[in-house]
Design an enzyme around this catalytic site. Structure first.
Site, mmCIF file in Angstrom:
data_model
loop_
_atom_site.group_PDB
_atom_site.id
_atom_site.type_symbol
_atom_site.label_atom_id
_atom_site.label_comp_id
_atom_site.label_asym_id
_atom_site.label_seq_id
_atom_site.Cartn_x
_atom_site.Cartn_y
_atom_site.Cartn_z
ATOM 1 N N LYS A 151 18.212 -3.241 2.190
ATOM 2 C CA LYS A 151 17.934 -4.255 3.205
ATOM 3 C C LYS A 151 16.495 -4.749 3.057
ATOM 4 C CE LYS A 151 16.664 -0.769 6.643
ATOM 5 N NZ LYS A 151 16.846 -0.285 8.021
ATOM 6 N N TYR B 183 -14.421 -18.120 5.578
ATOM 7 C CA TYR B 183 -14.233 -18.810 6.853
ATOM 8 C C TYR B 183 -14.853 -18.019 8.015
ATOM 9 C CZ TYR B 183 -10.764 -22.049 4.894
ATOM 10 O OH TYR B 183 -10.141 -23.028 4.171
#
Length: 832
Positions: A497, A726
């Site tokens: 999964k 940033y």
């Protein structure tokens, strides 16, 4: 499959076996099979039913008989085929011993130089480089890649024939007493001991014992080659009376060797070696700069000097050494294709191995092989390409693209398949339309001189340079570790999964299906549908079924988890409407809640549930299961034991109510090793399959499957007081050097790792992330390191475990693995 060349009667005589059944003792055996999955042509084939802790070949006798196999070597009563009058069945005490006896007998039929190679590292490289260096002058038989085990060695030796003038076999051991068996099979006349290291230390009392065990390979050689700088090796050789009667040929960086290496000069792309041999100065050059390659090359240099090659000729040949590709690469290609890259070498043995890997992949029905001339095979062109044609036909290859003058001359041999031929790689790239490759799997197999890396580059799906490498061999090792911890009757459900914990869907499922997992588990219907479309036929449980997809699940033979009466009622309605069910009821998996309080029926609902299930003829209960909440936490053992006890009580009601066989399972990865009583009929193997375990005793047996790597885009000098990234959240306290790395939060690198909280791995060092993590990149502090643009950066892998990243994020490895973005290219590696 591996060559034999004996009758079944002769094999019985050699192995000391008895005929349980014999229809034709004179039947010729041309091939030996030990893996039932690799059957192609059953004619004139002997299946050797090997037994191990992980598997038993006797379980597949009936299946092989139905496919046409008629010759069997067994070590216990062959119940599945005992009454088959047209089968030749030889029974021996131990089939592995018999296979080794056959290999040893075969070896004694040849009187040629045989080189045995052992050591902790470098065996395969030294063997392959000796082949590259000596193949102009000898017809060489060598172990296919790393066939150096108790099984691989006899299979390698059985390929010897009277055309060969030199043999090179490698031998590896992991336990005491194993080398004695391999020595009897290889019977080397010349020996090379590469080095001694830490591998398999846990199985030996001491390092001297391990060295002594490995030296057993060389007790009867004429000459032994080794590096006397490895003190444990030198000490054991000096102590042994056996080697006092033999010629020993050491090399050293000091004064102790017959070849004394004086200087090693590493340049940007090659290394110059200067030494003294028999009092004369000698030198050579190799196109590698790493220490391991230098040591391996010196072993080869020493061997060639011993054989009498002139120094200039040695240098000419060694300067042309090429890397040995130890792994096959599987990656996503253009036009919905998959590409298997094995383009660093080309010979018939490695072609057979690569074709086996190709056939494991079920996502495409069309198979194309792009093959160059096979150089220096020692066979006539007629014999060589006849064998190639047989292999391609056996493996059901759809199309052959031949590149090179020799294979082009043989195009008439391949007329039964779709073919194109080109004189060289440039001709192919100029004239071949890549658009004609569509929805197929492509094997690239070429000699180094043909530069197939150029073709590989053109065939790859172009994505950015960050790559998640998935080691399929490591995945299989982990699978086999857990398989060895449960009984042969206990089934294994492998959880694939969430894109197989970030590792990819059908690529992982293919490997697990090929190696006989019993069940696969996915989270959602679309994951299961994708696997079905890719050729996965194993039973598939869907753990989070959505009612709107029930019809799709039924159509694709997917088996939903049922955890509530609402889901049950909706599924019954869908099943009653389905025309597919005229053949079979829908298989379902009942989820019980034993304490996790997430999904599932509790103990008060079980009686009502059973009554409803008995009135639902279109449904069939395949399994009943539950989830353990804290099986990985030894401090909460009492709660786990309560869950197991609760489950056992609920299970009994199902056993009493239903006549058909139901699978009961509760054990996850951690419980497989911690709680034997939880193994029951099946276990669910999830994160452990991918090399993650909280128990250190278990973790030491597992191998990391995933390695996330990127590269340095640019290097900058940052002055004291300047900011980075940033938000200007980082300011340099001192002058420093930083590297911008092509990995950002859009690739799965969490922003929480910025500003020194996270570290990457570069040039053998942890390098802290400075500033905020950007969308497509981040910056790391490389002050004081020798770093160049383009250098590899490891986000996580064996050298920098994913657990470290998870710890910095205050989360679990599951989250880190499943966060790797789909835009990151997956490359699948398998030992070849």
């Amino acid at each position: 499959m591996h060559k034999s060349g004996y009758t079944i009667g002769k094999i019985r005589e050699i192995t000391g076996g008895k005929f349980l059944n014999s229809t034709n003792s004179g039947e010729a055996i041309n091939n030996i099979l030990i893996d039932s999955r690799r059957l192609v042509n059953p004619g004139n084939l002997l299946f050797v039913a090997l037994r191990s802790a992980k598997n038993d070949g006797h379980n597949f006798l009936g299946e092989l008989y139905e496919k046409g196999v008629r010759n069997f070597l067994v070590s216990k009563h062959p119940e599945q085929i005992a009454t088959k009058e047209d089968a030749n069945i030889v029974r021996v005490d131990h089939t592995l011993d018999a296979l080794q006896a056959l290999g040893a007998w075969h070896r004694r039929q040849f009187n040629i130089p045989v080189v045995g190679v052992t050591g902790s590292n470098g065996k395969t490289i030294v063997k392959e480089w000796l082949f590259q260096l000596l193949n102009d002058d000898y017809v060489i038989i060598r172990s296919p890649k790393s066939y150096n085990s108790q099984i691989g060695v006899p299979l390698s030796v059985l390929q010897m024939n009277h055309e060969h003038t030199l043999a090179i076999f490698e031998a590896g051991i992991s336990l005491p007493e194993e080398m004695g068996s391999l020595s009897k099979i290889i019977q080397p006349t010349l020996g090379i001991f590469t080095n001694i290291g830490e591998a398999h230390n846990e199985n030996f009392i001491s390092l001297p014992q391990k060295v002594g065990e490995k030296l057993k390979l060389f007790t009867k050689v004429d000459t032994l080659f080794y590096c006397s700088d490895h003190f444990p090796v030198r000490e054991q050789i000096i102590k042994s009376e056996v080697f006092s009667r033999q010629v020993v040929f050491p090399w050293s960086r000091g004064p102790d060797g017959q070849l004394q290496v004086k200087r090693v000069i590493k340049n940007q792309k090659d290394t110059q070696l200067f030494a003294s041999y028999k009092g004369e100065a000698v030198e050579t050059k190799i196109p590698f700069t790493d220490d391991a390659s230098i040591e391996n090359a010196i072993h080869c240099w020493m061997f060639m000097l011993f054989l009498g090659y002139e120094s200039l000729e040695i240098t000419r040949r060694m300067s042309r050494l090429t890397p040995v590709a130890m792994r096959l690469e599987l990656k996503e290609g253009i036009n919905n294709c998959s590409v298997v890259n094995d383009s660093y070498n080309s010979d018939v043995n490695s072609l057979a191995i690569a074709l086996d890997f190709l056939n494991q992949q079920k996502q495409h029905s069309k198979k194309t092989v792009i093959l160059s001339d096979i150089l220096q095979s020692g066979l006539s062109s007629y014999s060589l390409y006849q064998r190639v044609q047989e292999l391609l036909s056996e493996k059901k290859v759809t199309r052959l693209i031949g590149i090179g003058p020799e294979i082009s001359k043989q195009q008439a041999r391949f007329e039964e398949m779709d073919t194109r031929f080109f004189k060289d790689t440039n001709d192919f790239l100029t004239r071949f339309s890549l658009a004609s490759l569509n929805s197929e799997i492509i094997l690239l197999k070429g000699a180094r001189v043909f530069e197939f890396e150029r073709i590989d580059q053109m065939l790859q799906q172009q994505t950015h340079t960050t790559i998640l490498e998935i080691d399929l061999s490591a995945l299989l090792e982990n699978f086999n570790f857990f398989k060895s911890r449960v009984s042969p009757e206990t089934k294994i459900m492998a959880m694939v999964k969430a894109f197989s914990y970030g590792s990819g869907s059908y690529e992982i499922a293919n490997v697990l299906q090929y190696h006989r997992a019993d069940y696969l588990g996915v989270a959602y219907t679309d994951e299961g549908v994708e696997l079905r479309k890719a050729g996965i036929t194993l039973p598939l449980m869907v753990m989070n079924p959505e009612p709107h997809s029930f019809n799709t699940m039924i159509y694709h033979d997917l088996e939903p988890e049922v955890y509530s009466f609402r889901i049950l009622d909706l599924l019954v309605q869908a099943a009653e409407r389905s025309v597919v069910l005229e053949r079979n009821p829908v298989g379902i998996h009942i989820k019980l809640d034993t304490g996790m309080r997430r999904l599932g029926f509790d103990d008060k609902q079980v009686d009502d549930l059973i009554q409803r299930l008995r009135k639902a003829p279109f449904l069939k209960v395949k399994s009943v299961f539950s989830h353990l909440a804290v099986s990985d936490d030894p401090h909460q053992q009492e709660f786990t034991l309560e869950q197991i006890h609760c489950f056992q009580q609920m299970v009994q009601k199902f056993k009493d109510a239903f006549d058909h066989q139901i699978i009961f399972h509760i054990a996850n990865s951690a419980a497989i090793t911690r709680y034997p009583q939880a193994r029951m009929d099946m276990v669910r193997l999830g994160i452990g399959l991918y090399g993650i375990a909280t128990d250190n005793q278990v973790a030491r047996h597992l191998s990391a499957v995933s390695r996330l790597i990127t590269s340095v885009s640019q290097i900058k000098n940052v002055k004291k007081g300047e900011s980075v990234g940033y938000g200007r959240t980082f300011k340099a306290v001192n002058d420093m050097e930083i590297a911008t790395v092509a990995m950002g939060y859009a690739d799965g690198l969490s922003r929480k790792l910025g500003n020194g909280k996270g570290e990457l791995w570069l040039k053998g060092h942890k390098v802290p992330i400075v500033g905020n993590v950007c969308m497509d990149m981040c910056m790391v502090d490389i002050t004081g390191l020798d770093v160049n643009e383009g250098d590899e950066v490891v986000v996580f892998g064996p050298e920098h475990p994913v657990e470290n990243l998870a710890r910095n994020l205050e989360t679990i490895p599951y989250e880190v693995l499943t966060s790797v973005s789909a835009r990151v290219k997956r490359v699948y590696l398998q030992d070849s």
